[in-house]
Structures are given as structure tokens and as C-alpha cells.
Design an enzyme around this catalytic site. Structure first.
Site, PDB file in Angstrom:
ATOM      1  N   LYS A 153       8.662  -2.121  -2.529  1.00  0.00           N
ATOM      2  CA  LYS A 153       9.140  -1.303  -1.412  1.00  0.00           C
ATOM      3  C   LYS A 153       8.976  -2.155  -0.151  1.00  0.00           C
ATOM      4  O   LYS A 153       7.961  -2.068   0.554  1.00  0.00           O
ATOM      5  CB  LYS A 153       8.334  -0.003  -1.356  1.00  0.00           C
ATOM      6  CG  LYS A 153       9.051   1.121  -0.649  1.00  0.00           C
ATOM      7  CD  LYS A 153       8.377   2.444  -0.935  1.00  0.00           C
ATOM      8  CE  LYS A 153       8.742   3.491   0.091  1.00  0.00           C
ATOM      9  NZ  LYS A 153      10.152   3.815   0.192  1.00  0.00           N
TER      10      LYS A 153
HETATM   11  N1  PMP Z   1      14.534   4.873  -4.204  1.00  0.00           N
HETATM   12  C1  PMP Z   1      14.406   4.396  -2.956  1.00  0.00           C
HETATM   13  C2  PMP Z   1      15.348   3.334  -2.483  1.00  0.00           C
HETATM   14  C3  PMP Z   1      13.397   4.897  -2.121  1.00  0.00           C
HETATM   15  O1  PMP Z   1      13.254   4.439  -0.883  1.00  0.00           O
HETATM   16  C4  PMP Z   1      12.542   5.908  -2.599  1.00  0.00           C
HETATM   17  C5  PMP Z   1      11.475   6.466  -1.704  1.00  0.00           C
HETATM   18  N2  PMP Z   1      10.304   5.695  -1.791  1.00  0.00           N
HETATM   19  C6  PMP Z   1      12.721   6.370  -3.907  1.00  0.00           C
HETATM   20  C7  PMP Z   1      13.721   5.830  -4.682  1.00  0.00           C
HETATM   21  C8  PMP Z   1      11.809   7.413  -4.477  1.00  0.00           C
HETATM   22  O2  PMP Z   1      10.551   6.838  -4.687  1.00  0.00           O
HETATM   23  P1  PMP Z   1       9.221   7.734  -4.686  1.00  0.00           P
HETATM   24  O3  PMP Z   1       9.463   8.833  -5.624  1.00  0.00           O
HETATM   25  O4  PMP Z   1       8.184   6.776  -5.166  1.00  0.00           O
HETATM   26  O5  PMP Z   1       9.007   8.195  -3.305  1.00  0.00           O
END
Ligand code: PMP
Length: 295
Positions: A153
Site C-alpha cells: 500500500k
Molecule cells: N484495493 C485498494 C486499491 C485499496 O486502496 C483498498 C483500501 N486499502 C482496498 C483494495 C481494500 O483493502 P482493505 O480491505 O485492506 O482496506
């Protein structure tokens, strides 16, 4: 909106007022997008304030930094304690927590020697506002996994997400659904995608997506409820024949999709598997028990 003159944040081992915190304008993160972050939610659960999936989020922050080569010298356990203190100091219970690892001054393309960790929190309502979403297939693809560490991320990745979101809004939609470089369904700019077909859920396999923590929670809920989940390549033409679909993410939670490119799904949301998952997810974050009846 994100902070007031009284808000407290955590920066490099110390709590301080957000208005007194400063960053270097020569920061490598600011210029080149070389940083890592998390998005975490806390809930006022039946058992007090709980940071949902705290360990998973801080472990992913460490993984993101490691994958791109940003030094990370924190333990998840310590950062979880910081998150709880931060909520307390700001008198927050239902809140969004944002840890950010960013680099100091560096104008070359080698990793900066100085790395900082900031954590802040604010009240953030439903990311998509709680209504049924109208999505469009984006003209922006998900990035090539050979060009980025897509499981990380990383701040710079979000230029792609901002482009896709902005395009969708300009076209009058609530959000975008991006395809991957091979033309298969990928994900939304900040959330993962599931569709229902014939009593099963289908979701893109990891590879071109950020495999989200909420996505894994949904898969776990399905396992408990004996709902089959299939991770595979989904062709965009298949969306039309689907019964229902939803997005999931920490900020988005479980968000119902009404239509994609103005083509609605067959089922009413309230009759969909997604609606059951939405209820089960809500119970899980609030630490309530969930009973599910197959009719
Ligand atoms: N895809 C992207 C591109 C994101 O930014 C997020 C948010 N973090 C998610 C999926 C969902 O991830 P999570 O469930 O870990 O928040």
C-alpha cells in the site's frame, strides 16, 4: 475536516498537536510518492472501542515498507497501543486511523536515509455514503504488477486510483471499476470487488489487485456461512449475467453496487448474498453475534 486546532497526532514517537506538526518540503515521499500507509477503522463495539483487524493492518504496513525497501523499525503490537492512545487523546470511538510512513529529504532516486512514522485519526462516515452504487468501467487500467509492488500500500500507487475516481465522477458515476492490463476485472480505486452468480461469490484472484484485509474477512465469513467463494479471472462481459455485486474495503466496508455502466443486477440488494455479508460484517466489527438462516 480532518483536524481541528485541538487534534492530536503521533509523530516519531511523540504525541503532539496536528497544527504543530511539520514535514520537510524536500521529502522524497512528497516529490516521488515513495511512502507507505494504512487505512484502519475503529468501532464502538459492544465491548468498548475496538480497532478492527489492527494487527493485520500494522503487519501489512511493515510488509509494504519491506517490499519497497523503506526501513521499518516498529512492532505491530506497539503501534496498536499507539492507535488506542491516539483514539483516547482525541476522544474518538468510531474513527478512521491513518498511519503513514514517509521519507525525509532526498531528491535522488535512492531511498532516503531518514524515515518517519505519523499516525492520525478522524471521524469518517461511510466512504460511499451508504446508498446503492452506480459504477462505470474505467478507462484507466490497474497498473502492471511488474512495474509496481501491487500488494504494497504505497502512496504513489494512488495516482492511478485518483485518476479512475475522478473520471468516474466526471462521467456522473459514484465510483469506477478498473480492469487489469489483461482486460479482466480488477478492483475499484480503493476497494475490492465481489459478484454473486448462482449462489456463489466470485472475486478476482490476487495478482493485479491489492488483496484487501476486508476481502479476506469476507472470504472468512463465507467459509463460516458455507457460501462458496471462487477466486478467478472475471471477464467484464460476465458482469451482465451476475445476480448482484459489492465492493469491500476498510473505508468502504461492504458497499452494494446497483449497476455497472448503467446495467443493473438481477437481484434486489436486500435479497443478495452481499446483503447477508454486509450484516455479518457489521456484527463482526461491533462484536455482536450473528445468526444466519438459510431459507
Ligand atoms: N484495493 C485498494 C486499491 C485499496 O486502496 C483498498 C483500501 N486499502 C482496498 C483494495 C481494500 O483493502 P482493505 O480491505 O485492506 O482496506
Amino acid at each position: 475536516m480532518y483536524y481541528t486546532k485541538d487534534s492530536i497526532l503521533f509523530l516519531n514517537g511523540k504525541f503532539m498537536k496536528a497544527v504543530d506538526a511539520h514535514t520537510d518540503l524536500f521529502s522524497q515521499t512528497l516529490h516521488y510518492g515513495f511512502g507507505a500507509f494504512e487505512g484502519i477503522r475503529a468501532y464502538q463495539s459492544l465491548n468498548g472501542v475496538k480497532v478492527f483487524k489492527a494487527r493485520e493492518h500494522f503487519d501489512r504496513l511493515k510488509k509494504s515498507c519491506t517490499l519497497v525497501g523503506i526501513p521499518f523499525n516498529y512492532e505491530s503490537e506497539d503501534l496498536i497501543q499507539v492507535a488506542y492512545q491516539l483514539l483516547k487523546k482525541n476522544n474518538l470511538s468510531n474513527a478512521y486511523i491513518r498511519p503513514l510512513v514517509y521519507c525525509g529529504a532526498q531528491m535522488t532516486l535512492t531511498p532516503a536515509p531518514d524515515v518517519f512514522l505519523m499516525m492520525c485519526a478522524w471521524e469518517w462516515d461511510k466512504y460511499h455514503g451508504g446508498h446503492l452504487l452506480k459504477l462505470c468501467i474505467s478507462s484507466y487500467q490497474r497498473p502492471n504488477p511488474n512495474a509496481w509492488k501491487l500488494e504494497a500500500k504505497v502512496t504513489g500507487h494512488y495516482v492511478n486510483s485518483i485518476l479512475a475516481t475522478s473520471e468516474a465522477k466526471v462521467r456522473g458515476y459514484d465510483d469506477a471499476l478498473m480492469l487489469d492490463m489483461n482486460g479482466f476485472v480488477g478492483e475499484a480505486p480503493g476497494a475490492n470487488f465481489f459478484m454473486e452468480k448462482g449462489g456463489e461469490l466470485h472475486t478476482p484472484a490476487p495478482g493485479h489487485i491489492l488483496p484487501g484485509i476486508t476481502r479476506q474477512t469476507v472470504i472468512n465469513i463465507c467459509r463460516e456461512l458455507e457460501i462458496p467463494v471462487i477466486e478467478r479471472n472475471i471477464r467484464p462481459e460476465e458482469l451482465e449475467g451476475a445476480d448482484s455485486a459489492f465492493l469491500c474495503g476498510t473505508a468502504a466496508e461492504i458497499a452494494a453496487i446497483e449497476s455497472i455502466d448503467a446495467k443493473p443486477f438481477r437481484k434486489e440488494w436486500r435479497d443478495s448474498i452481499g446483503a447477508t455479508i454486509q450484516e455479518a460484517y457489521k456484527c463482526q466489527v461491533l462484536e455482536k453475534s450473528f445468526s444466519y438462516v438459510i431459507i
